[in-house]
Enzyme design. Structure first.
Site, PDB file in Angstrom:
ATOM      1  N   LEU A 179     -18.546  11.414 -19.582  1.00 51.31           N
ATOM      2  CA  LEU A 179     -19.248  12.698 -19.486  1.00 51.31           C
ATOM      3  C   LEU A 179     -20.641  12.543 -18.884  1.00 51.31           C
ATOM      4  O   LEU A 179     -21.376  11.617 -19.206  1.00 51.31           O
ATOM      5  CB  LEU A 179     -19.355  13.329 -20.882  1.00 51.31           C
ATOM      6  CG  LEU A 179     -18.024  13.591 -21.596  1.00 51.31           C
ATOM      7  CD1 LEU A 179     -18.277  14.270 -22.950  1.00 51.31           C
ATOM      8  CD2 LEU A 179     -17.073  14.432 -20.757  1.00 51.31           C
ATOM      9  N   HIS A 180     -20.983  13.474 -17.999  1.00 47.51           N
ATOM     10  CA  HIS A 180     -22.328  13.527 -17.431  1.00 47.51           C
ATOM     11  C   HIS A 180     -22.858  14.950 -17.593  1.00 47.51           C
ATOM     12  O   HIS A 180     -22.168  15.815 -18.173  1.00 47.51           O
ATOM     13  CB  HIS A 180     -22.312  13.072 -15.973  1.00 47.51           C
ATOM     14  CG  HIS A 180     -21.323  13.817 -15.109  1.00 47.51           C
ATOM     15  ND1 HIS A 180     -21.396  15.168 -14.877  1.00 47.51           N
ATOM     16  CD2 HIS A 180     -20.220  13.389 -14.442  1.00 47.51           C
ATOM     17  CE1 HIS A 180     -20.408  15.537 -14.086  1.00 47.51           C
ATOM     18  NE2 HIS A 180     -19.663  14.480 -13.819  1.00 47.51           N
TER      19      HIS A 180
ATOM     20  N   GLY B 124     -22.998  17.417 -15.762  1.00 44.73           N
ATOM     21  CA  GLY B 124     -22.132  18.502 -15.282  1.00 44.73           C
ATOM     22  C   GLY B 124     -21.159  18.937 -16.360  1.00 44.73           C
ATOM     23  O   GLY B 124     -21.031  20.133 -16.671  1.00 44.73           O
ATOM     24  N   HIS B 125     -20.486  17.947 -16.958  1.00 46.37           N
ATOM     25  CA  HIS B 125     -19.568  18.260 -18.067  1.00 46.37           C
ATOM     26  C   HIS B 125     -20.317  18.948 -19.207  1.00 46.37           C
ATOM     27  O   HIS B 125     -19.838  19.920 -19.789  1.00 46.37           O
ATOM     28  CB  HIS B 125     -18.937  16.977 -18.629  1.00 46.37           C
ATOM     29  CG  HIS B 125     -18.135  16.188 -17.645  1.00 46.37           C
ATOM     30  ND1 HIS B 125     -18.452  14.896 -17.295  1.00 46.37           N
ATOM     31  CD2 HIS B 125     -17.021  16.506 -16.932  1.00 46.37           C
ATOM     32  CE1 HIS B 125     -17.555  14.443 -16.425  1.00 46.37           C
ATOM     33  NE2 HIS B 125     -16.684  15.396 -16.186  1.00 46.37           N
TER      34      HIS B 125
ATOM     35  N   GLN C  21     -17.959  23.620 -10.030  1.00 43.76           N
ATOM     36  CA  GLN C  21     -17.969  23.885  -8.592  1.00 43.76           C
ATOM     37  C   GLN C  21     -18.034  22.589  -7.785  1.00 43.76           C
ATOM     38  O   GLN C  21     -17.627  22.552  -6.622  1.00 43.76           O
ATOM     39  CB  GLN C  21     -19.173  24.786  -8.251  1.00 43.76           C
ATOM     40  CG  GLN C  21     -19.430  25.045  -6.778  1.00 43.76           C
ATOM     41  CD  GLN C  21     -18.284  25.786  -6.106  1.00 43.76           C
ATOM     42  OE1 GLN C  21     -17.542  26.518  -6.749  1.00 43.76           O
ATOM     43  NE2 GLN C  21     -18.139  25.585  -4.808  1.00 43.76           N
TER      44      GLN C  21
ATOM     45  N   ASP D 276     -16.138  20.019  -7.910  1.00 47.46           N
ATOM     46  CA  ASP D 276     -14.783  19.790  -7.408  1.00 47.46           C
ATOM     47  C   ASP D 276     -14.219  21.124  -6.932  1.00 47.46           C
ATOM     48  O   ASP D 276     -13.326  21.699  -7.542  1.00 47.46           O
ATOM     49  CB  ASP D 276     -13.913  19.179  -8.512  1.00 47.46           C
ATOM     50  CG  ASP D 276     -14.453  17.831  -8.963  1.00 47.46           C
ATOM     51  OD1 ASP D 276     -14.672  16.964  -8.104  1.00 47.46           O
ATOM     52  OD2 ASP D 276     -14.701  17.655 -10.164  1.00 47.46           O
TER      53      ASP D 276
ATOM     54  N   SER E 103     -18.867  11.166 -12.400  1.00 45.36           N
ATOM     55  CA  SER E 103     -18.603   9.920 -13.135  1.00 45.36           C
ATOM     56  C   SER E 103     -18.535   8.745 -12.184  1.00 45.36           C
ATOM     57  O   SER E 103     -18.798   7.606 -12.565  1.00 45.36           O
ATOM     58  CB  SER E 103     -17.288  10.034 -13.911  1.00 45.36           C
ATOM     59  OG  SER E 103     -17.330  11.157 -14.764  1.00 45.36           O
TER      60      SER E 103
END
Lengths: 282, 282
Positions: free
Chosen positions: B33-34, B36-37, B148, B150, B186
């Site tokens: 997880l980063h 964004g997640h 967004q 991906d 990731s």
């Protein structure tokens, strides 16, 4: 009995039922209802608070040379029959409602979709799996009712439900037959009087094959040869395939053991009929 | 915060929540997880009673030459981060739980799965669509949250949900970036220090391209050429593709008009990074 053409309307009707804790059973059909369909409705009726019947001649499961255009459409008669069996809701969408412009998605169950009927009807089972996935997402039933007559279809859909984690139980119900043994099918209406008289040979041959297996015959080629000969000697039927497969996976069997499905497709004139029988060899 | 490995257990937990009329939001991830997640979890948290996070490095979306084995797996760290963001349930299944022996089914969104990243990662989006279809059937969420970053994945999944009538809302949330503009991923952890310093060039090039379009440039080849030159002149990045496509259908555009997505994939060393930007031309 509401006849619903829109997905949105159907969903809101079913949502109300769900809030009242009603269980929902679902019988998907292409209409032209016969005794087989009616028996599914009857079983569904007994086992659920609400019976949803869908009538949709699904274009994506027909090949370009197949009978999509001529497939029997008898919606008024179907509605009367469904009413008589106390179906609660008929879902009768248009092709545009199901496949709006720009539609691109599909569902496939790889291996069992490419054998038996799948060899001769490329894309057929992808069309079936896709439309039933859509219908399951629309109806969200507790139980899905399918007929054993379309054995390969039933097995593929059961596999799809398991693989893709649809939360629905699948019940496969016995084939309903005429007094002479012919499996009921909407396509029987294509048969000439003569062809109709010959067609019961399929089930007769399957029954006799079953007897032979139960008496000890365990070579699948012998059984296939026996059925072929029986049909060819006693009718004008042109055999497309006869196969002995494992009843769960539909994989070909050489030695007949366990739960066996004998399945066949035979043309009478231009009409393609399918039938099958289950045999349990201990 | 329960960490659930079995589909059956998850279903029964969620069924209880549903009976209490709790709304369920769902954030599917491959872990590692980063920010964004975490932003997806935060948005989901705000908008739903219950936030389900899935962590599953899905084998079927990796090609044979890709980084499935080396994909970062940091479950302990992930659990701590998810707890901190008040996720309610983590679904953390094994590959066997998701794809038991004999698994055969797949879901595909045909056209948009074969362009952009799909040209270079055959089967990737089929793997993504299939696992998300399964997860939607397992979690049955009210809202699905996607990033967004991906873009192609998000558009394909939105299309799958629409085409196959999943009853879930799809929310596509903004890309989260580092201070220097690099989209969080990731896979950034694969970058050497030098590559990490070069990588922000991708977003810089996209921003400048956007500016040019807003200033009147409407030829997609000029924009693609500009981005290519900008990246190649200022970094060691090896371009896999740069494309200007229609933002909804992902179809190639010659003349830039309407809702445009500029998407690219660039290698820094062995690490493949993707990024994209949306431009609205009236």
């Amino acid at each position: 009995m509401p006849i619903v053409k829109s997905i949105r309307t159907l969903r809101s009707l079913l949502q109300k039922a769900r809030l009242k804790k009603k269980t929902i059973g679902f019988v998907p059909t292409m209409g032209a209802l016969h005794g087989g369909h009616l028996s599914l409705i009857r079983i569904c009726q007994k086992e659920n608070d609400l019976t949803v019947l869908s009538i949709f001649v699904n274009p994506t499961q027909f090949g370009p040379q197949e009978d999509f255009k001529n497939y029997p459409r008898e919606i008024k008669r179907d509605i009367l029959l469904a009413k008589k069996e106390n179906a609660d809701i008929i879902f009768y969408p248009s092709a545009e409602e199901m496949y709006p412009s720009g539609y691109l998605s599909c569902v496939e169950v790889k291996e069992p979709g490419n054998i038996l009927c799948g060899q001769f009807r490329p894309g057929h089972f992808q069309g079936v799996a896709t439309v039933v996935a859509k219908l399951l997402n629309i109806v969200e039933p507790d139980v899905l009712y399918l007929g054993q007559k379309d054995a390969q279809q039933a097995i593929i859909l059961k596999k799809m439900v398991k693989d893709l984690n649809f939360s629905v139980n699948v019940k496969i119900c016995p084939t309903v037959r005429g007094q002479d043994g012919l499996a009921l099918s909407s396509r029987n209406s294509y048969l000439t009087q003569e062809e109709r008289q010959e067609a019961p040979i399929l089930y007769q041959a399957l029954l006799q094959a079953k007897k032979r297996i139960e008496q000890g015959e365990d070579n699948s080629q012998n059984i296939i040869g026996f059925i072929r000969e029986h049909i060819e000697k006693n009718s004008s039927g042109k055999i497309q395939y006869i196969e002995c497969v494992e009843g769960g996976s539909l994989r070909s069997l050489k030695k007949l053991k366990g739960k066996i499905l004998i399945a066949l497709a035979v043309f009478f004139g231009k009409t393609r009929l399918i039938d099958n029988i289950l045999v349990n060899v201990k």
